[in-house]
Enzyme design. Structure first.
Site, PDB file in Angstrom:
ATOM      1  N   VAL B  77       0.859  -1.178   0.000  1.00 63.67           N
ATOM      2  CA  VAL B  77       0.000   0.000   0.000  1.00 63.67           C
ATOM      3  C   VAL B  77       0.900   1.235   0.000  1.00 63.67           C
ATOM      4  O   VAL B  77       1.822   1.329   0.811  1.00 63.67           O
ATOM      5  CB  VAL B  77      -0.882  -0.003   1.264  1.00 63.67           C
ATOM      6  CG1 VAL B  77      -1.815   1.191   1.280  1.00 63.67           C
ATOM      7  CG2 VAL B  77      -1.667  -1.311   1.369  1.00 63.67           C
ATOM      8  N   CYS B  78       0.633   2.164  -0.906  1.00 65.14           N
ATOM      9  CA  CYS B  78       1.472   3.377  -0.974  1.00 65.14           C
ATOM     10  C   CYS B  78       1.303   4.216   0.283  1.00 65.14           C
ATOM     11  O   CYS B  78       0.183   4.583   0.654  1.00 65.14           O
ATOM     12  CB  CYS B  78       1.109   4.215  -2.188  1.00 65.14           C
ATOM     13  SG  CYS B  78       1.862   5.855  -2.145  1.00 65.14           S
ATOM     14  N   VAL B  79       2.392   4.565   0.911  1.00 70.10           N
ATOM     15  CA  VAL B  79       2.341   5.281   2.197  1.00 70.10           C
ATOM     16  C   VAL B  79       1.725   6.673   2.058  1.00 70.10           C
ATOM     17  O   VAL B  79       0.866   7.060   2.865  1.00 70.10           O
ATOM     18  CB  VAL B  79       3.740   5.348   2.872  1.00 70.10           C
ATOM     19  CG1 VAL B  79       4.772   6.032   2.003  1.00 70.10           C
ATOM     20  CG2 VAL B  79       3.645   6.023   4.228  1.00 70.10           C
ATOM     21  N   ALA B  82      -1.933   6.397   1.327  1.00 71.49           N
ATOM     22  CA  ALA B  82      -2.618   5.816   2.481  1.00 71.49           C
ATOM     23  C   ALA B  82      -2.815   6.854   3.586  1.00 71.49           C
ATOM     24  O   ALA B  82      -3.924   7.021   4.103  1.00 71.49           O
ATOM     25  CB  ALA B  82      -1.827   4.623   3.018  1.00 71.49           C
TER      26      ALA B  82
END
Lengths: 135, 119
Positions: B77-79, B82
């Site tokens: 998941v892209c930080v 997110a």
């Protein structure tokens, strides 16, 4: 090969693999977040020494139109970032001729230098890519 | 063949996540590998452990977890995407991990094909 990374060896930035990455920008800069978050991927890709090109087509051409003012919609104007791409050695920018014309725009309306391609030229360029990411 | 997968839409509102899942499952059944699925834009919502669909509906989050566990798929998941949307470690479903966009570029380099799901 490790459990955590699903069987890919991700510690190989020195592997020297260079792929042709194309980022296709198809949406207006504001109204949705696709353009802004798409640009973030482009900037990250620069760190991986890949052969990167950017394409602007459909309403995506509005992303690089000069003179954007976003104060009235209270959204950050991120268009200056496109001018900084050159500093990241991202210099291959292409615009679809038909998309410009449909919107009454010319290259003089754009804030960066681009190559204008017609649909056939764009199709050929896309066919040459290894990875095409569309936002 | 190794397929990288990018999911760019949230779950339930848009079919992209369902289609990505069906694609991954079908590819694996055909003997291909799916080393990593990367979640970006609203796609990060696919990782919320607070997701509770009605019981007679598919559970998209659990479905990703199960597939990943069975086939050793890295769910990333892209930080930045997110955090922008309130997904963080405290509400991240098991089997997903939060990391940077570099993970997306990496799988683009490593995989034979990177397939994008979303508008």
């Amino acid at each position: 090969m490790t459990e955590a990374t699903g069987g890919i060896d991700f510690e190989d930035e020195g592997s020297g693999i260079v792929k042709k990455f194309m980022f296709v920008n198809r949406k207006a800069p504001y109204g949705t977040i696709y353009a802004l978050e798409g640009l973030e991927v482009v900037l990250i890709s620069a760190a991986f020494d890949q052969d990167v090109s950017l394409v602007f087509l459909d309403d995506g051409v509005y992303q690089i139109v000069k003179g954007q003012h976003t104060k009235a919609i209270d959204v950050k104007n991120f268009s200056p970032t496109y001018r900084a791409l050159e500093g990241y050695d991202i210099e291959k920018l292409y615009v679809l001729k038909e998309s410009l014309e449909e919107r009454g725009l010319t290259v003089d309306d754009l804030l960066v230098d681009v190559q204008v391609l017609d649909a056939a030229g764009m199709a050929k360029l896309m066919a040459e890519q290894d990875v095409v990411l569309s936002f | 063949m190794k397929f990288g997968i990018l999911v760019n839409e949230g779950l339930y509102q848009h079919q992209a996540s369902d289609t990505a899942y069906q694609f991954a499952k079908a590819a694996i059944e055909k003997g291909h590998e799916v080393p990593r699925v990367f979640f970006y834009h609203d796609g990060v919502y696919n990782s919320s452990r607070l997701t509770e669909p009605p019981q007679d509906d598919r559970h998209i989050v659990n479905r990703w977890q199960k597939l990943a566990k069975e086939h050793n798929i890295d769910l990333v998941v892209c930080v930045a995407a997110a955090l922008r949307r309130g997904i963080k470690d405290e509400n991240l479903a098991e089997g997903f991990r939060i990391s940077g966009l570099g993970q997306l570029v990496e799988v683009g380099i490593q995989a034979d094909r990177l397939v994008v799901f979303g508008d």
